[in-house]
Design an enzyme around this catalytic site. Sequence first.
Site, PDB file in Angstrom:
ATOM      1  N   THR A 193       0.847  -1.184   0.000  1.00  0.00           N
ATOM      2  CA  THR A 193       0.000   0.000   0.000  1.00  0.00           C
ATOM      3  C   THR A 193       0.883   1.234   0.000  1.00  0.00           C
ATOM      4  OG1 THR A 193      -1.779   1.209   1.145  1.00  0.00           O
ATOM      5  CG2 THR A 193      -0.156   0.100   2.528  1.00  0.00           C
TER       6      THR A 193
ATOM      7  N   PRO B 260      -0.027   5.632   4.162  1.00  0.00           N
ATOM      8  CA  PRO B 260       0.740   5.576   5.409  1.00  0.00           C
ATOM      9  C   PRO B 260      -0.097   5.210   6.622  1.00  0.00           C
ATOM     10  CG  PRO B 260       0.444   7.862   4.681  1.00  0.00           C
ATOM     11  CD  PRO B 260      -0.056   6.977   3.576  1.00  0.00           C
TER      12      PRO B 260
ATOM     13  N   ASP C 172      -7.388  -5.431   1.240  1.00  0.00           N
ATOM     14  CA  ASP C 172      -8.411  -4.691   0.510  1.00  0.00           C
ATOM     15  C   ASP C 172      -9.610  -4.665   1.436  1.00  0.00           C
ATOM     16  OD1 ASP C 172      -8.800  -3.267  -2.040  1.00  0.00           O
ATOM     17  OD2 ASP C 172     -10.601  -4.512  -2.121  1.00  0.00           O
ATOM     18  N   SER C 173     -10.105  -3.488   1.647  1.00  0.00           N
ATOM     19  CA  SER C 173     -11.151  -3.354   2.645  1.00  0.00           C
ATOM     20  C   SER C 173     -12.111  -2.245   2.259  1.00  0.00           C
ATOM     21  CB  SER C 173     -10.538  -3.055   4.015  1.00  0.00           C
ATOM     22  OG  SER C 173      -9.737  -1.889   3.954  1.00  0.00           O
TER      23      SER C 173
ATOM     24  N   PHE D 127      -9.917   7.302   9.986  1.00  0.00           N
ATOM     25  CA  PHE D 127      -9.920   7.874   8.643  1.00  0.00           C
ATOM     26  C   PHE D 127     -11.025   7.205   7.840  1.00  0.00           C
ATOM     27  CE2 PHE D 127      -6.884   4.397   8.771  1.00  0.00           C
ATOM     28  CZ  PHE D 127      -7.135   3.675   7.622  1.00  0.00           C
ATOM     29  N   GLY D 128     -11.279   7.681   6.648  1.00  0.00           N
ATOM     30  CA  GLY D 128     -12.307   7.094   5.799  1.00  0.00           C
ATOM     31  C   GLY D 128     -13.694   7.219   6.412  1.00  0.00           C
ATOM     32  N   TYR D 129     -14.363   6.094   6.554  1.00  0.00           N
ATOM     33  CA  TYR D 129     -15.732   6.074   7.068  1.00  0.00           C
ATOM     34  C   TYR D 129     -15.792   5.937   8.595  1.00  0.00           C
ATOM     35  CZ  TYR D 129     -16.884   5.331   2.131  1.00  0.00           C
ATOM     36  OH  TYR D 129     -17.000   5.467   0.767  1.00  0.00           O
TER      37      TYR D 129
ATOM     38  N   LYS E  10      -9.259   0.762  18.316  1.00  0.00           N
ATOM     39  CA  LYS E  10      -9.537   0.366  16.937  1.00  0.00           C
ATOM     40  C   LYS E  10      -8.653  -0.799  16.516  1.00  0.00           C
ATOM     41  CE  LYS E  10      -9.536   1.926  12.162  1.00  0.00           C
ATOM     42  NZ  LYS E  10      -9.244   3.006  11.211  1.00  0.00           N
TER      43      LYS E  10
ATOM     44  N   HIS F 286     -11.944  -4.566  11.739  1.00  0.00           N
ATOM     45  CA  HIS F 286     -12.014  -5.610  10.719  1.00  0.00           C
ATOM     46  C   HIS F 286     -10.616  -6.090  10.341  1.00  0.00           C
ATOM     47  CE1 HIS F 286     -11.753  -1.622   9.022  1.00  0.00           C
ATOM     48  NE2 HIS F 286     -11.596  -2.031   7.785  1.00  0.00           N
TER      49      HIS F 286
END
Length: 198
Positions: free
Chosen positions: A8, A11, A68-69, A151-153, A178, A183
């Site tokens: 990836t 970071p 991949d998520s 981050f993200g959702y 977290k 996940h």
Amino acid sequence: MPRVVLATHNPHKVEEFQAIVAATRPDLEVVGYDGPEPVEDGVTFAANALIKARAAAAHTGLPALADDSGIAVDVLGGSPGVFSAYWAGHRKDATANLELLLDQLSDVADPHRTAQFVSVIALVRPDGTEDTVEGRWPGRLAAAPAGPGGFGYDPIFIPDGQDAAAERTVGEWSAEEKNTHSHRARAFRNLVPLLRTL
């Protein structure tokens, strides 16, 4: 010290994986990937994870991990799914992705806002052997973002299993919380037996 490359350029993921790996394999160093980004044209999380891990293993000669998520929203039939990072277009704009998803769910009542984060981790070794493992983190989506973390959702995802009176989005969780429950952490627990073979 043995090394494994994480396929990836993100970071955030490198930091997250290093923290998760350190908890179970402190002797294994996760290194970032500096090679070309392959085209992720798979239609499943597993297919895309394998595409990235194969490219990193071939480029570096090291065992390669790739994640991949994304988020799968039940009322949207599992979308955004593999398109989570590009939900609002090809710019990979996390804020736009989150805002679009909230807008799409604006008329959906709380009981129907169920979702889950999904992570598939691929491990590809230089000899060509391949494995994938999966982790799922069920929850539901808040009506508005909350919390500065993640981050993200993360700021709209409320994981299942919390005390109803003190529910928080992942954006309000510490990194340690977290990394223990996510996940990716769940997928990684399934990966540990494979890492012991490296």
